[in-house]
Scaffold this motif. Structure first.
Motif, PDB file in Angstrom:
ATOM      1  N   ASP B 291       0.866  -1.181   0.000  1.00  0.00           N
ATOM      2  CA  ASP B 291       0.000   0.000   0.000  1.00  0.00           C
ATOM      3  C   ASP B 291       0.906   1.235   0.000  1.00  0.00           C
ATOM      4  N   ASP B 292       0.978   1.885  -1.136  1.00  0.00           N
ATOM      5  CA  ASP B 292       1.982   2.951  -1.329  1.00  0.00           C
ATOM      6  C   ASP B 292       1.325   4.331  -1.369  1.00  0.00           C
ATOM      7  N   ILE B 293       0.288   4.538  -0.548  1.00  0.00           N
ATOM      8  CA  ILE B 293      -0.449   5.801  -0.656  1.00  0.00           C
ATOM      9  C   ILE B 293       0.347   7.011  -0.175  1.00  0.00           C
ATOM     10  N   PHE B 294       1.474   6.778   0.508  1.00  0.00           N
ATOM     11  CA  PHE B 294       2.271   7.927   0.950  1.00  0.00           C
ATOM     12  C   PHE B 294       3.458   8.192   0.023  1.00  0.00           C
ATOM     13  N   ALA B 295       3.470   7.528  -1.128  1.00  0.00           N
ATOM     14  CA  ALA B 295       4.606   7.602  -2.062  1.00  0.00           C
ATOM     15  C   ALA B 295       5.068   9.033  -2.310  1.00  0.00           C
ATOM     16  N   ASP B 296       4.135   9.930  -2.557  1.00  0.00           N
ATOM     17  CA  ASP B 296       4.532  11.256  -3.014  1.00  0.00           C
ATOM     18  C   ASP B 296       4.996  12.171  -1.891  1.00  0.00           C
ATOM     19  N   PHE B 297       5.014  11.658  -0.665  1.00  0.00           N
ATOM     20  CA  PHE B 297       5.561  12.449   0.440  1.00  0.00           C
ATOM     21  C   PHE B 297       7.075  12.261   0.588  1.00  0.00           C
ATOM     22  N   GLU B 298       7.617  11.300  -0.106  1.00  0.00           N
ATOM     23  CA  GLU B 298       9.056  11.004   0.008  1.00  0.00           C
ATOM     24  C   GLU B 298       9.932  12.144  -0.500  1.00  0.00           C
ATOM     25  N   HIS B 299      11.041  12.385   0.195  1.00  0.00           N
ATOM     26  CA  HIS B 299      12.052  13.305  -0.334  1.00  0.00           C
ATOM     27  C   HIS B 299      13.016  12.547  -1.228  1.00  0.00           C
ATOM     28  N   THR B 300      13.462  11.388  -0.754  1.00  0.00           N
ATOM     29  CA  THR B 300      14.313  10.536  -1.603  1.00  0.00           C
ATOM     30  C   THR B 300      13.640   9.175  -1.716  1.00  0.00           C
ATOM     31  N   PRO B 301      13.618   8.624  -2.914  1.00  0.00           N
ATOM     32  CA  PRO B 301      12.849   7.398  -3.124  1.00  0.00           C
ATOM     33  C   PRO B 301      13.406   6.209  -2.340  1.00  0.00           C
ATOM     34  N   ALA B 302      12.546   5.538  -1.598  1.00  0.00           N
ATOM     35  CA  ALA B 302      12.888   4.321  -0.868  1.00  0.00           C
ATOM     36  C   ALA B 302      12.598   3.118  -1.761  1.00  0.00           C
ATOM     37  N   PRO B 303      13.133   1.959  -1.391  1.00  0.00           N
ATOM     38  CA  PRO B 303      12.851   0.780  -2.220  1.00  0.00           C
ATOM     39  C   PRO B 303      11.379   0.395  -2.194  1.00  0.00           C
ATOM     40  N   ARG B 304      10.882  -0.036  -3.344  1.00  0.00           N
ATOM     41  CA  ARG B 304       9.534  -0.588  -3.438  1.00  0.00           C
ATOM     42  C   ARG B 304       9.644  -2.086  -3.625  1.00  0.00           C
ATOM     43  N   LEU B 305       8.839  -2.827  -2.869  1.00  0.00           N
ATOM     44  CA  LEU B 305       8.803  -4.277  -3.060  1.00  0.00           C
ATOM     45  C   LEU B 305       8.397  -4.613  -4.491  1.00  0.00           C
ATOM     46  N   ALA B 306       7.452  -3.844  -5.008  1.00  0.00           N
ATOM     47  CA  ALA B 306       6.968  -4.120  -6.362  1.00  0.00           C
ATOM     48  C   ALA B 306       8.049  -3.911  -7.408  1.00  0.00           C
ATOM     49  N   ALA B 307       8.999  -3.007  -7.118  1.00  0.00           N
ATOM     50  CA  ALA B 307      10.083  -2.754  -8.065  1.00  0.00           C
ATOM     51  C   ALA B 307      11.042  -3.940  -8.102  1.00  0.00           C
ATOM     52  N   PHE B 308      11.400  -4.461  -6.930  1.00  0.00           N
ATOM     53  CA  PHE B 308      12.289  -5.625  -6.870  1.00  0.00           C
ATOM     54  C   PHE B 308      11.627  -6.841  -7.514  1.00  0.00           C
ATOM     55  N   ASP B 309      10.345  -6.944  -7.268  1.00  0.00           N
ATOM     56  CA  ASP B 309       9.620  -8.174  -7.581  1.00  0.00           C
ATOM     57  C   ASP B 309       9.045  -8.186  -8.993  1.00  0.00           C
TER      58      ASP B 309
END
Lengths: 472, 472
Positions: B291-309
């Motif tokens: 559940d990535d509903i806070f995605a756009d609050f990031e200053h620097t992008p953190a890893p996403r499980l969906a990206a690895f997977d």
């Protein structure tokens, strides 16, 4: 090499497709049906080619394309394996395997996916041009000047209070005594029924529906893993003898129906049937969901179960998708007060806040009188379209089941020996979406029927295509 | 006669209430819990007065008010009987009986029901004034000029194609490879998770969540009758040793988590934890909802499980409720392509068409750049608020669990011996809604924690009330 085959049961479009796609669909189906579990090895290319009676290169291409999609994975030197963490549950699996063309979801998907060029006499809603466009645009501009919270905040759990007050007054106009605290807004009529099903029934419980009934009731109840039992619908409501029998035999928890203008038949519940129905319900502890989304199409008010019953064992639901806009999502539930509190918990758990903006838009349209004016015009327009469509259909041998007093649907029988599902398949090839009778009929006894939406029957091509399709 | 008692467990408001209301609540609860089935006779007035240690006139008034509500019925000369056709299922019944003040739905309802005068540091969203009001108003005026079908018709089953294209590009920016056909729009992030739960799990299946986690996951999973198992969350993600243990012991089907900015802790998943997590998931056939509903609050992008997977066993969901508007409902699911088709059937069955208008509004805001500009400002504003709130809280002895790098939440511990639920009760009497730790914690081990939303902590009164409540 592209071998062609006509696929009619596993895809939503009835188009010519390649053998490669047929092989792909077979594998996908096995994964969905869990006969291929995640991580399981797929049949060898040679074995599968033989089993499917296709060439090995067809299977190779199918496997490669499935691997590219991620449905299966290749391990070099070792073959192909089913991907996916677990085989997910599909609606198609829950019920009996049906011909996709008359599957409850078929008409919905065809209608929703239809491009602008398609004609949709089978679809269940108004053409956009019949909706109150200038009033909608005005409401959007009104809401653009609303308070900050209206534009950005969640709605309250029950939903916009002035809209609920207005809905309560409208229901009183139909003889239903209800306080605004007994009304909860939802995102749609369908969501209202879905929440009620979650609240009232558990998997395996039996639910009664009409035969025929709105096809999405079948799909929705499948999603709830209900046992569905249907009772034939007569021009004055459900067949009361058979209804009583079904109660005794199947002990259903719930009955879902439309009472004012029945979908798909356009029939109207008679007071005597309503009274008998409620007596039976009372004796057997049956809860009734009265889906009244066609309420505002009535010329003269028909009896409401909720009015007789006083919202005791009848739950009343409605929406504005058919009369105002299906793009602005807003429905509602009127129910016993103590149920509403628990339904609110369920609504929060499963959708969180309601769509405040949609409620504000509906309120704006209801308040300024534009909804009333629009409905007056719409009823008159539908009346004319009903007469014209009925005449056009009769001229080609398609006969309305009853003299429809109001609404948008004509439930019609085809000449003897003509199968509605077959006509629907043929018409689709000519870009016309029809609604074949068995999509509405659990017992599968409506194969000679089609439902026509008179507001979507303005194009002459529809009747030409129907005539040709029936002549073949 | 009005005897007063402080009710803390059966109502949503923690206000002084009368004994009559307590008696009413007891009866309602028995009806809901099916210890009083429909039609069952209620205890006699004398017996119940004795059992409840109240006067007979209190019971008489309670019964009469329940009868007026329709919860019970009086039969002259024969007493009172439980009404209702069947005792409906309540969310409160499914799980263990909890103190309503830390029940998963408590914070939601308090926040959603709060009137304009209340302060809501415990609520999970932005104040309306922090949302892009002028851009929202402009988008409404833009949509007021859209095509007829946009205003009145259902959306297509997957949802507005250009919005899905845009979402796919945004996800690519987070390293998630996805095609627009793998994205389905929903009415909200919550609805997205709800649909996935319907699709992936059955009643009785086990689901893993973080401890603490977003409290509505608990409520949602209760509605699905899941067995819920929680794994402690560390500042770099779930405790991997305990996660592996939970997998071995409970064989869960599903894990629901936020990876970028975790709710409520604000922690960020580390790449090494993400990698280990996915390896474990792979070995045990676990599906993950990210559940990535806070995605756009990031200053620097953190890893996403969906990206690895690569969206194989990870399903990615999001919405715009926290960043744009909670009044305009629009969420989405990115999942394996063959799942999307079946999820679409489920979406149609349970909500019919999607909210086309909401999707058009979001698209308008994303397209014209106003969303990007708004988020740049919002991140900076949140950053300042985070620093200020953190300092104010520290000054009164409330300490952030970690140095929050981004987002809107501060997960804070209270001084030794101070109970968060008690503080929440006291603060509510002063019109302040707090979010006590155990609402987020399945194990009930967060009784010393409160979650603060820094955007809702701008009022000095909050800190004064907190200080006073802790001193009592």
């Amino acid at each position: 090499m592209t071998e062609l085959v006509l696929k009619t049961d596993s895809a939503h479009t009835l188009v010519a497709t390649t053998l490669v796609e047929t092989v792909m669909a077979t594998i996908r189906q096995r994964i969905a049906a869990r006969s291929l579990t995640p991580g399981a090895r797929l049949p060898s290319i040679r074995a599968f080619a033989k089993a499917m009676q296709v060439s090995k290169s067809t299977v190779v291409e199918a496997y490669e394309r499935l691997a590219a999609e991620g449905a299966i994975r290749s391990r070099p030197g070792s073959g192909f394996y089913a991907a996916g963490s677990l085989a997910p549950l599909s609606l198609a699996e829950i019920g009996p395997r049906l011909d996709r063309a008359i599957d409850p979801l078929w008409v919905s998907r065809q209608s929703l996916e239809a491009s602008g060029e398609m004609l949709k006499p089978g679809c269940g809603w108004m053409p956009a041009s019949w909706m109150p466009q200038s009033a909608l645009r005005r409401a959007l501009r009104t809401v653009a000047r609303a308070d900050d919270v209206d534009l950005a905040d969640y709605g309250t759990p029950l939903g916009l209070p002035p809209l609920r007050q207005l809905l309560a007054r409208r229901m009183e106009g139909h003889g239903i005594e209800v306080s605004p605290e007994q009304i909860m807004l939802t995102e749609s009529g369908t969501q209202a029924i879905d929440l009620l099903c979650r609240f009232l029934i558990e998997p395996g419980h039996t639910v009664l529906v009409d035969d025929p009934c709105y096809f999405n009731f079948h799909a929705l109840l499948r999603a709830h893993r209900s046992k569905v039992v249907s009772v034939p619908y007569t021009p004055s409501g459900p067949d009361i003898e058979l209804f009583a029998q079904a109660l005794a035999e199947h002990k259903p928890r719930l009955y879902i129906t439309n009472s004012a203008i029945h979908n798909p038949t356009g029939a109207i519940l008679s007071p005597v049937t309503a009274h008998r129905l409620l007596k039976l319900a009372d004796q057997s502890g049956l809860t009734i969901i009265e889906d009244d989304i066609f309420a505002d199409f009535e010329h003269t008010p028909a009896p409401r179960l909720a009015a007789f019953d006083g919202l005791n064992r009848v739950v009343h639901i409605g929406s504005f998708s058919k009369t105002l806009s299906a793009s602005v999502r807003c429905g509602f539930i009127a129910a016993p007060r103590d149920w509403i509190d628990q339904l609110t918990d369920l609504k929060i758990a499963t959708t969180f806040g309601g769509g405040r903006l949609a409620a504000e838009l509906v309120l704006a349209l209801l308040k300024d009188g534009s909804y009333r004016k629009h409905m007056d015009l719409l009823r008159a327009r539908l009346s004319r379209a009903m007469g014209e469509t009925s005449a056009r259909l009769k001229a080609i041998g398609i006969r309305p089941w009853i003299d429809q007093p109001a609404g948008l649907f004509l439930w019609c029988s085809l000449p003897n020996g003509v199968d509605a599902a077959e006509i629907a398949r043929r018409a689709l090839a000519d870009n016309i979406v029809l609604a074949p009778g068995n999509a509405f009929s659990l017992s599968g006894t409506a194969s000679r029927f089609l439902r026509f939406n008179v507001a979507q029957c303005q194009d002459e091509r529809i009747f030409r295509v129907l005539e040709t399709a029936m002549a073949r």
